[in-house]
Design a protein around this motif. Structure first.
Motif, PDB file in Angstrom:
ATOM      1  N   UNK A 406       0.857  -1.189   0.000  1.00 45.03           N
ATOM      2  CA  UNK A 406       0.000   0.000   0.000  1.00 45.03           C
ATOM      3  C   UNK A 406       0.895   1.241   0.000  1.00 45.03           C
ATOM      4  N   UNK A 407       0.708   2.162  -0.927  1.00 41.28           N
ATOM      5  CA  UNK A 407       1.561   3.357  -0.954  1.00 41.28           C
ATOM      6  C   UNK A 407       1.456   4.151   0.335  1.00 41.28           C
ATOM      7  N   UNK A 408       2.597   4.684   0.765  1.00 38.57           N
ATOM      8  CA  UNK A 408       2.674   5.331   2.071  1.00 38.57           C
ATOM      9  C   UNK A 408       3.533   6.578   1.982  1.00 38.57           C
ATOM     10  N   UNK A 409       3.187   7.562   2.801  1.00 38.29           N
ATOM     11  CA  UNK A 409       4.034   8.731   3.040  1.00 38.29           C
ATOM     12  C   UNK A 409       4.131   8.908   4.546  1.00 38.29           C
ATOM     13  N   UNK A 410       5.296   9.340   5.006  1.00 38.29           N
ATOM     14  CA  UNK A 410       5.518   9.510   6.440  1.00 38.29           C
ATOM     15  C   UNK A 410       5.627  10.987   6.782  1.00 38.29           C
ATOM     16  N   UNK A 411       5.161  11.320   7.981  1.00 36.08           N
ATOM     17  CA  UNK A 411       5.321  12.664   8.524  1.00 36.08           C
ATOM     18  C   UNK A 411       6.044  12.526   9.856  1.00 36.08           C
ATOM     19  N   UNK A 412       7.271  13.001   9.898  1.00 39.37           N
ATOM     20  CA  UNK A 412       8.072  12.972  11.122  1.00 39.37           C
ATOM     21  C   UNK A 412       8.211  14.412  11.598  1.00 39.37           C
ATOM     22  N   UNK A 413       7.441  14.770  12.614  1.00 39.00           N
ATOM     23  CA  UNK A 413       7.364  16.162  13.042  1.00 39.00           C
ATOM     24  C   UNK A 413       8.432  16.457  14.092  1.00 39.00           C
ATOM     25  N   UNK A 414       9.663  16.515  13.617  1.00 37.30           N
ATOM     26  CA  UNK A 414      10.785  16.826  14.485  1.00 37.30           C
ATOM     27  C   UNK A 414      11.908  17.419  13.675  1.00 37.30           C
ATOM     28  N   UNK A 415      13.038  17.641  14.327  1.00 42.36           N
ATOM     29  CA  UNK A 415      14.179  18.233  13.668  1.00 42.36           C
ATOM     30  C   UNK A 415      15.300  17.235  13.492  1.00 42.36           C
ATOM     31  N   UNK A 416      16.417  17.484  14.183  1.00 44.97           N
ATOM     32  CA  UNK A 416      17.597  16.638  14.032  1.00 44.97           C
ATOM     33  C   UNK A 416      17.312  15.190  14.380  1.00 44.97           C
ATOM     34  N   UNK A 417      16.388  14.954  15.292  1.00 43.32           N
ATOM     35  CA  UNK A 417      16.108  13.585  15.729  1.00 43.32           C
ATOM     36  C   UNK A 417      15.470  12.738  14.627  1.00 43.32           C
ATOM     37  N   UNK A 418      14.999  13.361  13.550  1.00 45.29           N
ATOM     38  CA  UNK A 418      14.325  12.611  12.486  1.00 45.29           C
ATOM     39  C   UNK A 418      15.245  12.268  11.323  1.00 45.29           C
ATOM     40  N   UNK A 419      16.456  12.824  11.286  1.00 46.76           N
ATOM     41  CA  UNK A 419      17.280  12.729  10.076  1.00 46.76           C
ATOM     42  C   UNK A 419      17.629  11.295   9.717  1.00 46.76           C
TER      43      UNK A 419
END
Length: 701
Positions: A406-419
């Motif tokens: 299933x096609x997916x997109x992610x939203x990681x609402x953070x800064x350096x911790x998401x890289x």
């Protein structure tokens, strides 16, 4: 690969104007090739013995086995560049990249040199890129025949740009986002090869998953549509289009011309080609990332799984701003979520697993949602908490996306911790964002392209028309040396089977009375003059004239026209059956001939509203029945046509037929530059053309 395969995968490349002078274009191009190219590099410079340890040759013809050279990169001044291109053709080199500037972008002298380039390319059947090009790149062969400061990372995106500076900026921007490229081309002035050639080439390339383009114009709109509409059935093409042509900016002879100007024409053309059009660089590469990394959805219903209620609502709003919809989860899915999630969680879409969720809870919820048959796409959204590892979530999301398909997109609402997590997602083809709206927009791009792939190609209907009668109307205008016609050309519509009110154009009061008596009721009377466009503004139209007043009104209308413009040509007065316009909806159907894409057909809300709301749809002619129907459904005022607020629905089939017949008229007679039928009164019984205005190109008759 097609005819350009040796351009992108050469064995031998010659640099005409090779140099080792620091800061020079010759140094940059030669240096890139020496450093990265996996084939043989040959230097041509009669003023040097060596360049970067390469032996220099005086000319292309002086090279060892010049006919075995695949690509010549030309960097010498413009007057010498023409000679180099001709020499390349003479020795049998099939591909030439002219980096040199100073051609059509530099005035009439440069334009003449560019014509010489094109003539030489045609004579020797050369694939010529440029002139005024940054160059070309292809990562599989290590080819970087450009003066860009960096080389792209390998990937499956092929990219063309009409701006060399845009190429350098995009490559630098994309490197930070882990986007790789297969081929990159700076189109330059497009003297020979243009966007259609590269779209065709990459459509045949199994290693190109997505084609991207930055275009300022299209050299041949109809050819581009023909080529791209074939390619986009298998390979997505995404374009940023900037700039407006002078023709589009100045087209104001008719409502249709003003509203179907250049940018609308490009919109219609790109749509007909199956091209996804975006507005910004960010959108361009968001589209590239999702199209190259994710499968196409089987439905446009989105599920949201989040650990944060507020961002989940934002994502829901973002879905509402698109043509997508929220997925309705099945009873079984909700029951499983109820069993797996804590009491405070929301088991409806958007699924909120609440803020204390560890990755295991995210994983169970996402697994359940992705298995739901009603879910076509998913957004997984996470805010940083002490109980959640972004890296673990990314790894779980990648595995689950691959498992369910299933096609997916992610939203990681953070800064350096998401890289690190973002890199993991990107490497697996799952796009990630900080902004939920971008994630949703990327999924909408997937759905848009899925719709493009599923389009049925429909052939336009061919109507039984009287072309000779129509030609006679246009020939009379040519004989009068008249480029603008009004209601005196209503016979043109009759010849093409477009319903018009009973009536005629007459040139004396007695005939006016006779026509009015034949209609059997009150009539509309309009002065007929090709020199007076807006007749109502000068009192040149009278509505609801009884038969007994027709003679006097005829004289009054002619007098008003003479008083307003003494030198105007007055052909007479149109006497026309009075329609009850209030019983229907006034629409407009029109033609505009675009210099790139040819005839366009416009439909929208008509009458006085056309100037106020500009609520219109545009398609390339010829228009198939399915497209014509989509035009009637695609305007904001479509509910009026369907019978909103107690009104009777109009005869949509009749409107669709008018659009189709006018489309055929546009393709049959290239001399018609612009044409408005405004209004076309649509009622439950049919659609009737009440007024007409058109502009002709007499040289095309």
């Amino acid at each position: 690969m097609g005819r350009l395969s040796t351009l992108f995968a050469p064995d031998r490349v010659a640099v005409v104007g090779a140099s080792d002078e620091p800061g020079s274009v010759g140094r940059a191009v030669t240096g890139h090739l020496v450093e990265d190219f996996r084939g043989e590099v040959l230097a041509v410079n009669p003023n040097r013995e060596t360049v970067l340890e390469l032996v220099c040759h005086d000319s292309l013809s002086a090279l060892p086995a010049p006919g075995e050279v695949d690509v010549a990169v030309v960097l010498v001044p413009p007057e010498l560049a023409v000679e180099a291109v001709r020499e390349a053709g003479e020795v049998g080199i099939g591909n030439v990249v002219v980096v040199t500037a100073g051609f059509s972008e530099a005035g009439s002298e440069g334009a003449a040199r560019e014509r010489e380039l094109a003539a030489a390319a045609e004579e020797f059947d050369l694939n010529l890129v440029g002139p005024n090009s940054l160059g070309v790149m292809s990562t599989p062969s290590g080819l970087n025949a450009t003066f860009a400061p960096t080389s792209p990372d390998p990937g499956s995106i092929s990219f063309m740009s009409q701006s060399g500076a845009f190429v350098t900026a995009v490559l630098d921007w994309a490197a930070e986002r882990h986007l790789g490229f297969k081929d990159v081309v700076s189109l330059g002035n497009k003297a020979v090869l243009d966007e259609s050639d590269f779209v065709r080439e990459w459509g045949e390339d199994p290693d190109t998953d997505v084609v991207l383009g930055y275009l300022e114009d299209v050299a041949d709109g109809r050819r581009f549509v023909e080529v791209a509409s074939e390619v986009t059935r298998e390979t997505p093409v995404v374009v940023v289009k900037s700039g407006r042509t002078e023709a589009g900016a100045t087209a104001a002879a008719s409502h249709t011309g003003a509203m179907a100007g250049s940018d609308r024409a490009y919109g219609a053309g790109l749509d007909a080609a199956g091209v996804v059009r975006v507005d910004t660089v960010e959108e361009l590469f968001d589209a590239a990332a999702v199209l190259s990394g994710q499968p196409l959805p089987d439905r446009s219903a989105v599920a949201i799984v989040t650990n944060a209620g507020g961002p989940g609502v934002m994502t829901t709003d973002a879905v509402g701003d698109t043509d997508l919809g929220l997925a309705s989860l099945t009873d079984g899915t909700r029951e499983t979520l109820r069993e797996d999630l804590p009491g405070g969680a929301n088991i409806h879409n958007p699924v909120d697993i609440i803020g204390d969720a560890p990755v295991e809870r995210f994983e169970r919820a996402l697994d359940t949602v992705l298995a739901d048959p009603n879910v076509g796409m998913a957004v997984v959204l996470a805010c940083p908490t002490a109980t959640l590892s972004f890296d673990d979530l990314a790894a779980a999301a990648v595995d689950l996306q691959a498992e369910h398909g299933v096609p997916m997109a992610a939203v990681l609402m953070g800064g350096a911790s998401t890289r690190s997590a973002a890199a993991t997602l990107s490497e697996a083809g799952v796009p990630s964002y900080f902004d939920p709206a971008r994630a949703v927009d990327s999924l909408e791009t997937l759905a848009e392209y899925a719709d493009i792939r599923e389009r049925e190609v429909a052939e336009p209907a061919t109507f039984d028309v009287d072309r000779e009668r129509a030609r006679a109307v246009l020939d009379r205008a040519r004989d009068r040396d008249t480029t603008r016609l009004g209601v005196e050309a209503m016979e043109l519509l009759d010849a093409y089977g477009i319903p018009t009110p009973a009536g005629a154009v007459v040139d004396d009061p007695a005939e006016a009375v006779a026509v009015a008596e034949e209609t059997g009721g009150e009539v509309v009377m309009k002065v007929v003059s090709p020199d007076i466009l807006h007749k109502s503004d000068i009192g040149g139209v009278e509505v609801g004239v009884p038969v007994g007043e027709v003679r006097d009104v005829y004289e009054t209308l002619v007098a008003r026209a003479r008083r307003y413009q003494p030198d105007a040509t007055v052909l007479g007065v149109q006497v026309q059956e009075l329609l009850d316009v209030s019983a229907g909806t006034e629409t407009i159907v029109g033609i505009n001939r675009d210099p790139q894409f040819g005839p366009l057909v416009l439909f929208g809300l008509g009458g006085v509203f056309v100037e106020v709301f500009e609520d219109t749809a545009v398609r390339l002619a010829p228009v198939a029945e399915r497209e014509a129907r989509a035009m009637t459904e695609g305007i904001e005022a479509a509910p009026l046509l369907r019978g909103a607020r107690g009104r009777d629905p109009v005869d949509l089939d009749g409107l669709v037929e008018v659009i189709g017949r006018l489309s055929q008229l546009a393709t049959d007679f290239p001399a018609i530059e612009e044409l408005d039928i405004n209004p076309v009164v649509a009622t439950a019984e049919g659609a009737t053309a009440v007024d007409l205005r058109l502009t002709l190109d007499l040289e095309a008759l």
